[in-house]
Design an enzyme around this catalytic site. Structure first.
Site, mmCIF file in Angstrom:
data_model
loop_
_atom_site.group_PDB
_atom_site.id
_atom_site.type_symbol
_atom_site.label_atom_id
_atom_site.label_comp_id
_atom_site.label_asym_id
_atom_site.label_seq_id
_atom_site.Cartn_x
_atom_site.Cartn_y
_atom_site.Cartn_z
ATOM 1 N N GLU A 1 -22.210 -16.345 -18.434
ATOM 2 C CA GLU A 1 -23.217 -16.413 -17.373
ATOM 3 C C GLU A 1 -23.146 -15.180 -16.467
ATOM 4 O OE1 GLU A 1 -23.164 -19.715 -14.376
ATOM 5 O OE2 GLU A 1 -24.725 -20.578 -15.621
ATOM 6 N N HIS B 1 -7.837 -22.260 -39.222
ATOM 7 C CA HIS B 1 -8.249 -23.028 -40.395
ATOM 8 C C HIS B 1 -9.730 -23.368 -40.343
ATOM 9 C CE1 HIS B 1 -4.050 -23.234 -41.398
ATOM 10 N NE2 HIS B 1 -3.834 -23.465 -40.114
ATOM 11 N N LYS C 1 -34.026 -24.255 -15.043
ATOM 12 C CA LYS C 1 -33.983 -25.340 -14.046
ATOM 13 C C LYS C 1 -35.391 -25.594 -13.510
ATOM 14 C CE LYS C 1 -29.289 -24.844 -12.139
ATOM 15 N NZ LYS C 1 -28.485 -24.637 -10.941
#
Ligand SMILES: O=P(O)(O)OC[C@H]1O[C@](O)(CO)[C@@H](O)[C@@H]1O
Length: 465
Positions: free
Chosen positions: A291, A312, A427
């Site tokens: 961010e 893995h 938003k």
């Protein structure tokens, strides 16, 4: 003198690198640019400019935190409501500083059980509420802006449930608000209902707020040593505040190396601690790095990894996939707990004898070293960051270093590491879709752009029986 932290960076610069060889001299050449970025950061802090308040957080702890933490400790359950920087730092501190499975052991410890309501997930919210005893449960509502829809929706849910069960006045007594003291609905709400309030300092952004009441309150309630956390951060702040050579300052070197690889199209960073207690550090770092730096077409994508598990899962990609990543391996030199791997008498297990009697920590360390070596052999740049132990003191120092290096990298990239305009637009679109007034223009935009989503569609149908 004791070591606070070590950054080994030779393998991030070495001549082993397959593309765009970076050299130590190139790093030294960046000194003027780094020093300019550092001076800019410090001057922003002195002028108390937007976003820079976190630099001073280690030097001030709100006294109310201890009082409220003491009161919260008498509860059986604490529900924190917040998201992003108002949640990830808490989870990182708890993960790193409390014993594994601590939530299941509580409240026998004695400390309350803790729940984080961050996502908008009715099933999760109901599950939390069904588990708690409302008469002995506290709500900590955290939102810097007091406008985040996810947090506000979750808050409205828990507040209503709490009121229904214990009554409004008692619900208010059991609710603590952490928010910007100067603006936002939460601050108004706290005044209206008389809830206890702690501030998110106005010039501290969410992702840099873990050393403010946002992160400290829940950590203190659950028994983490928040004074040591701040002390460790202070020691790192003091160290970074002094002038150093390019070679002596870990934040400068980290930022400079990130930049050197960024301009060579290695615009991802794999952040890979090696113990479970640091898995949430990767989550927290991802927000901090992503961010802060992802702006104006620039940035470096954080990849959350955990050793040995991702050996893995991802190591094949890391060694033989695209050479577009910088690797940061995080090592804790000494751990309190160890297990000596038992000998087994079964013949069928004889081939495992190389493990018998060995330390499990030594095995993990060998794996970490092997991973680093495989990456180096594959020509990939590796930073190796090391703290002596995992405790609040060293974690505080590490947090501060990572924040500092992130902010510096932002200034070198010539972007503002303290805003998040891309998130703000999302938003606003949510407000528009939910019918909030004042967002009519955004509603038109989202209607236009979301059409693109369905401009070509495949529907897989099956016959109903
Ligand atoms: O604390 P607030 O204002 O609710 O914001 C939560 C999070 O939302 C963001 O603004 C955007 O994701 C983050 O920067 C912040 O940490």
């Amino acid at each position: 003198m004791k070591s606070l932290l070590k950054l080994h960076y030779g393998a991030a610069l070495g001549e082993h690198l397959t593309s765009g060889v970076t050299t130590f001299q190139e790093l030294l050449n960046l000194a003027p640019l780094i020093k300019k970025a550092d001076a800019l950061l410090k001057s922003r802090s002195e002028l108390e400019l937007e976003g820079s308040g976190w630099l001073l957080l280690p030097h001030k702890k709100d006294k109310k935190i201890n009082d409220l933490a003491a009161w919260l400790s008498s509860m059986t359950d604490v529900i924190q409501i917040g998201i992003g920087g108002s949640a990830l730092g808490n989870m990182m501190l708890h993960n790193a500083l409390l014993p594994p499975y601590w939530n299941e052991m509580s409240p026998t410890l004695p400390r309350p059980r803790f729940y984080m309501a961050d996502n908008v997930d009715p099933q999760e919210n109901r599950a939390i509420w069904d588990r708690v005893d409302p008469r002995h449960t506290a709500l900590i509502v955290v939102s810097k802006s007091g406008t985040t829809a996810e947090t506000m929706a979750n808050f409205l849910f828990f507040w209503e449930e709490m009121k229904q069960t214990v009554g409004t006045e008692q619900a208010a007594r059991q609710t603590i608000i952490i928010t910007d003291p100067e603006k936002g609905v939460l601050s108004e709400f706290a005044k209206e209902r008389g809830c206890a309030v702690l501030p998110v300092p106005p010039n501290v952004g969410g992702r840099y707020s873990v050393l403010s009441p946002v992160g400290l309150l829940s950590a203190a309630v659950l028994g983490a040593d928040t004074d040591s956390l701040l002390e460790g951060a202070r020691k790192m702040a003091d160290f970074l505040a002094d002038e150093h050579d390019m070679e002596g300052n870990p934040a400068w070197v980290f930022a400079a190396i990130s930049w050197l690889h960024f301009i060579r199209k290695r615009n991802m960073i794999v952040f890979m601690p090696y113990i479970d207690s640091l898995s949430m550090l990767s989550e927290w770092f991802a927000q901090l790095w992503g961010e802060s730096l992802g702006k104006e077409g620039k940035g470096s994508t954080p990849i959350k990894a955990l050793g040995t598990i991702d050996q893995h899962s991802q190591l094949q990609l890391y060694t033989e996939g695209p050479d577009d990543k910088l690797f940061l391996l995080l090592h804790v030199s000494s751990l309190k707990e160890d297990i000596v791997i038992p000998h087994a008498e079964e013949k069928s297990l004889a081939s495992l004898s190389y493990l018998f009697g060995q330390s499990m920590n030594m095995l993990r360390y060998s794996e970490q070293l092997s991973t680093a070596s495989s990456l180096v052999k594959a020509g990939r740049p590796v930073l190796w960051l090391e703290i002596p132990e995992l405790n609040a003191f060293y974690l505080g120092a590490l947090i501060y270093l990572l924040e500092y290096a992130t902010a510096l990298t932002g200034f070198i990239m010539d972007i503002n590491p303290f805003d998040q305009p891309g998130v703000e637009l999302g938003k606003e679109y949510t407000f528009a879709l939910m019918g909030r007034s004042g967002f009519e223009v955004q509603a038109q935009e989202v209607a236009r752009f979301s059409k693109n989503l369905s401009s070509r569609t495949i529907t897989v149908s099956i016959e109903e029986k």
